[in-house]
Write an enzyme that holds these catalytic residues in place. Structure first.
Site: not given
Length: 759
Positions: A154, A163, A198, A209, A323, A362, A386
């Site tokens: 990602d 967390d 990078d 994200h 996908a 699916d 997402s």
């Protein structure tokens, strides 16, 4: 967000200047808005960059060097697992010519741009409704932790987030910040993963994200901080494929990656022991190189969870990669909202909602207004497939940790078989359902079922709803209905029903419209399952209802059944009954029966379909011993024009089996006429063929002295739909009165037992 958008130079060719100005202004006002072009444009790619697949016999240094020289290419990356390289080509014309003439090049494809599968949303939304929807709380009574490595491919992960930090995967073979590749895996100081965009060892998320997805998978549980993920403890591997430095200056300012970043990330995750890969991104055209990389991961037993995309389109027509690759280790995930509807995402300047596909997508998971972690120790909400994808990745890791010897196929199949069936996903996904964590872990069966004798009629319409056929240890029933955008929740307590299990309600609909009624059941562990039916209410000016009674009856076991149609009161006339199974009847025959009356104007009939050419056995019956001579006629009906052509006809006595000549595949109508000199009687028809399809329609003439019937075989437990026609459906000759449908289970000794009744 997958965007099949053109490169910048192509954009000016397709959009007029006014539209382009508006889109640029939109991107300035809202940095997450993406230019979307719907025509058949070429997918977005990096100029001058190609992924070149080399045939195995040509993967020799001397040959490869010659190919690079001829193409004027500089090598930007090598993908050893699939025998491919990423080239920067100086002379594109020469490279394209080389591809077509040199047999050593298996494929040569653009380095497609990929993007994140998310859309902007309301940042103030603050509820973890998605975990409740997938019955995570019930699942946690069984297991909360996972020792499976989950690669989040990602925009990176904020591995310092309070967390998330405790649930990060750590490469213990690497000494942090010593500038040495201690474990010899080809990457220096890759402690928490790697930044392939990078090319450094700091996969920190500078966009949000990836951190959001990681929090849904495994925000630390029971730590009195923030939220909790599907897994309370886990191992998150951070693999950054988005270009934080914005080297890819294309379109707006949201981060972008390329296939050239993704392939080494997949190779890294495979090498370093990940079993689940979470992929909330997509874009570009079909890439053979990427497909090969995912297949190489498949060969190592890895599950690849991928977002179905946010284009609000059918991926059977508009594939969404990765996908849509046809690989069985890929799980393609759609997004649904709090009401189990395919998600529509807000704040978009183009059609924006979850993709779907009957074969290529699916299942679904929660993807609207999902609250999770963000970089810098904060939290916020996002929308998109997402956000649905990490729910599935989290459950896969939890399930695999509970069953460490399972293969990826076993994990995938359990996830598929344990979904909650959702009416809005019927025909839209492979499973027709939404993720259920508790059922995946337990394998227990919890299924909501609704019996409603009447689902269509004129206002005011009383609908009796019965949930007693639901399966599982059920603690609570909740009925909801909605018309258009109005949602009303009726709990058993609020309407003062005091049944033993509170499983029956009556609803009265005073106004015309179509209503969706949903039954949600909760078991003793807190797991839920839902099902829905539609109720159509007509007013006096609406002729669409006609005289139609629709029923759905659950059959818990295979067997032979008889449906009797009785005219309890009213005027005699024509009737019809359609019987349709969800998983097909056996290959044997159907029986139908009806009152046959001299010159009544309508004979008894039965319809069937053949899938192969074969002879068909037809046996007419007469059950009153009053009719001794019948006419059997077989017609082939064109399904487009409805024109019928007679292909077979015989006069015969009852209970004499006739065999037709071989009939071609198609739709057929069999009618039985009583001879004009015979008195009234009850006829029946038995049809037997090897390639007959499941559904059957029967009909005839009915009065209060007789019973019409249809006999059928249920091959496996399933719901069977019945549609009873009368009245206006047959014009002036339709039966006009109160009809009752009784269904009997008939046993081998000929005895019958009442199974279900509409009365």
């Amino acid at each position: 967000m997958v965007k099949n958008t053109p490169s910048t130079h192509s954009l000016f060719k397709r959009l007029n200047l006014v539209l382009f100005f508006l889109l640029v202004m939109a991107s300035l006002l809202q940095p997450l808005i993406v230019i979307k072009v719907w025509a058949n444009e070429e997918p977005e790619a990096v100029a001058g960059q190609y992924i070149v697949g080399l045939r195995p016999e040509c993967r020799i240094r001397r040959i490869v060097s010659r190919l690079r020289q001829r193409a004027g290419a500089t090598v930007l990356g090598k993908f050893s697992s699939i025998g491919a390289e990423l080239w920067q080509v100086g002379r594109e014309d020469s490279a394209i010519t080389l591809q077509s003439v040199d047999p050593c090049i298996e494929y040569m494809e653009p380095n497609y741009i990929i993007r994140l599968d998310k859309t902007p949303n309301d940042p103030d939304f603050d509820q973890l409704w998605g975990l409740d929807k997938i019955s995570a709380t019930a699942a946690w009574d069984i297991r909360t932790e996972s020792n499976v490595i989950i690669a989040v491919i990602d925009s990176g992960v904020d591995y310092t987030h309070p967390d998330i930090a405790a649930n990060m995967w750590v490469n213990h073979g690497e000494i942090p910040n010593n500038g040495i590749d201690d474990d010899g895996n080809g990457y220096i100081d890759d402690v928490y993963g790697y930044d392939f965009g990078d090319n450094n060892s700091e996969p920190l998320d500078d966009y949000g994200h990836g951190t959001h997805c990681a929090g849904t998978i495994a925000a630390v549980g029971n730590n009195s901080t923030g939220i909790v993920g599907v897994n309370w403890s886990a191992k998150i591997m951070a693999l950054k494929i988005m270009d934080a430095e914005r080297k890819l200056d294309i379109g707006n300012d949201d981060p972008k990656g390329t296939i050239g970043y993704v392939i080494p990330a997949i190779e890294y995750a495979t090498k370093m022991g990940a079993r689940v890969m979470s992929n909330s991104w997509g874009g570009g055209g079909r890439s053979q190189a990427l497909s090969n990389a995912i297949q190489a991961a498949q060969e190592k037993g890895i599950l690849f969870i991928a977002a179905a995309g946010n284009d609000k389109r059918d991926t059977e027509v508009f594939p969404h990669y990765p996908a849509s690759y046809d690989l069985d280790n890929i799980i393609s995930v759609a997004a649904t909202n709090q009401y189990d509807e395919l998600s529509i995402f807000p704040f978009c300047y183009y059609p924006c909602g979850s993709n779907y596909g009957a074969i290529s997508v699916d299942l679904s998971a929660p993807g609207s207004d999902i609250y999770s972690t963000l970089p810098g120790g904060i939290y916020g909400s996002m929308d998109g497939t997402s956000m649905a994808t990490p729910h599935v990745a989290g459950v896969a890791a939890l399930l695999w940790s509970a069953n460490p010897s399972w293969t990826y196929q076993q994990v995938r199949n359990r996830i598929f078989s344990s979904v909650d069936k959702i009416p809005s996903l019927a025909g839209k996904t492979v499973t027709g359902g939404r993720l259920n964590a508790h059922r995946a872990l337990t394998g227990s069966q919890l299924e909501a079922r609704i019996i409603a004798p009447i689902t269509k009629g004129f206002a005011p319409l009383t609908v009796a709803l019965d949930g007693t056929q639901s399966i599982g240890q059920i603690a609570n029933y909740e009925w909801t209905y909605k018309k258009l955008n109005v949602m009303t929740v009726l709990s058993i307590d609020s309407i003062s029903f005091q049944h033993e299990r509170g499983e029956r309600v009556n609803l009265v609909f005073d106004s015309a419209g179509t209503y969706l009624i949903t039954l949600t059941i909760t078991d003793n562990n807190g797991a839920t399952a839902s099902t829905s039916i539609e109720v159509v209410v007509c007013d006096d000016s609406d002729n669409s209802c006609g005289s139609i009674l629709e029923y759905t009856v659950p059959f818990g076991s295979a067997g032979f059944y008889v449906a009797d149609v009785i005219l309890a009161s009213g005027e005699e006339g024509a009737w019809g009954l359609s019987i349709n199974t969800t998983s097909g009847m056996n290959s044997g025959g159907f029986n139908m029966g009806a009152i046959l009356k001299e010159n009544a104007g309508m004979p008894g009939y039965i319809t069937f379909s053949l899938t192969e050419s074969e002879a068909v056995s037809i046996t007419p019956y007469e059950y009153t011993s009053q009719v001794d001579w019948l006419t059997v006629q077989v017609e082939k009906q064109d399904v487009v024009t409805n024109k019928r052509t007679t292909v077979y006809g015989r006069d015969t006595s009852p209970q004499t089996t006739l065999t037709t000549p071989p009939l071609q595949p198609g739709f057929y109508v069999v009618t039985v006429f009583s001879q004009s000199d015979s008195p009234r009687g009850i006829s029946g028809i038995s049809i037997n063929a090897n390639s007959m399809l499941g559904g059957v329609n029967i009909g005839g003439w009915l009065d209060t002295t007789g019973v019409g019937f249809g006999a059928f075989f249920v091959a496996s437990p399933q719901d069977v739909s019945f549609t009873l026609l009368s009245g206006d459906n047959y014009g002036d000759i339709g039966v006009n009165g109160y009809l009752v449908l009784n269904i009997y289970r008939q046993y081998d000794d000929g005895s019958r037992q009442l199974y279900w009744t509409s009365n």
